[in-house]
Design an enzyme around this catalytic site. Structure first.
Site, PDB file in Angstrom:
ATOM      1  CG  HIS A 152      45.548  35.483  46.928  1.00 36.18           C
ATOM      2  ND1 HIS A 152      47.317  34.963  45.916  1.00 36.18           N
ATOM      3  CD2 HIS A 152      45.547  37.019  46.261  1.00 36.18           C
ATOM      4  CE1 HIS A 152      46.362  35.715  44.537  1.00 36.18           C
ATOM      5  NE2 HIS A 152      46.419  36.869  45.113  1.00 36.18           N
TER       6      HIS A 152
ATOM      7  CD  GLU B 246      43.867  42.930  44.989  1.00 36.97           C
ATOM      8  OE1 GLU B 246      43.821  44.002  44.832  1.00 36.97           O
ATOM      9  OE2 GLU B 246      44.642  42.285  44.252  1.00 36.97           O
TER      10      GLU B 246
END
Length: 198
Positions: free
Chosen positions: A8, A82
């Protein structure tokens, strides 16, 4: 299939050096949004069949310009999330988190307090990647997270410590690979660096 695995764009937590791993997570900064637009320019000419993101908002914000450019709906896969920091969430001291993740090389059952174990993380990430592969596209993008990408790529691509430790994984970094869960994955490029590995 060809898979573009993307970290990201920059977030407010990145700037503050905070461990931001829980849902929904902090937004992209203005720099992160610029990185997302640049990513769309970079990958917009690829023949992409689908765009996948984790369930943290920063991955969806990163993928949005590309999805809009190509007219594709983003598919949210929580397994791309994550590595969960648990008790270390939003801490600015990363060392205990890093130490726990490094320990997974020898002890995948080790668990970050309140967060992921290595085995549990890899199982959910493998499941998400298997879902992407099973959708049958020749080429796809998956927007995910730095620590998660490092660990999964290290295992799935058989990256040695020298390769792993000697290369950066910055915001909006693209790891290009091809293959699949059944046949294994081959690394084609690490960012702008062409690599044939495996």
């Amino acid at each position: 299939m060809r898979l573009f695995l993307v970290r990201h764009g920059q977030t407010h937590a990145n700037v503050a050096r905070q461990l931001d791993t829980a849902v929904p997570g902090l937004d992209l900064t203005d720099e992160g949004r610029a990185q997302a637009r640049a990513l769309a320019d970079r990958l917009g000419t690829e023949d992409l069949g689908a765009i996948y993101t984790s369930d943290l908002v920063r991955t969806q914000q990163t993928a949005a310009p590309l999805a809009e450019m190509l007219g594709l709906e983003m598919v949210v896969l929580p397994g791309l999330r994550e590595i969960q920091a648990g008790n270390y969430e939003m801490s600015t001291d990363w060392q205990p988190y890093i130490d726990a993740v490094v320990r997974w090389r020898d002890d995948p059952e080790h668990t970050i307090p309140g967060g992921d174990s290595g085995a549990r993380f890899l199982a959910r990430y493998d499941e998400a990647i298997a879902r992407i592969a099973s959708d049958g596209h020749e080429s796809a993008v998956a927007v995910s997270h730095g620590a998660a990408m490092r660990v999964w790529c290290s295992v799935s691509l058989g990256l040695d410590a020298d390769f792993f430790d000697g290369r950066r994984l910055d915001n909006a970094h693209v790891v290009t690979m091809e293959g699949g869960p059944a046949t294994g994955w081959r690394l084609l490029a690490w960012g702008d660096e062409p690599v044939i590995h495996g």
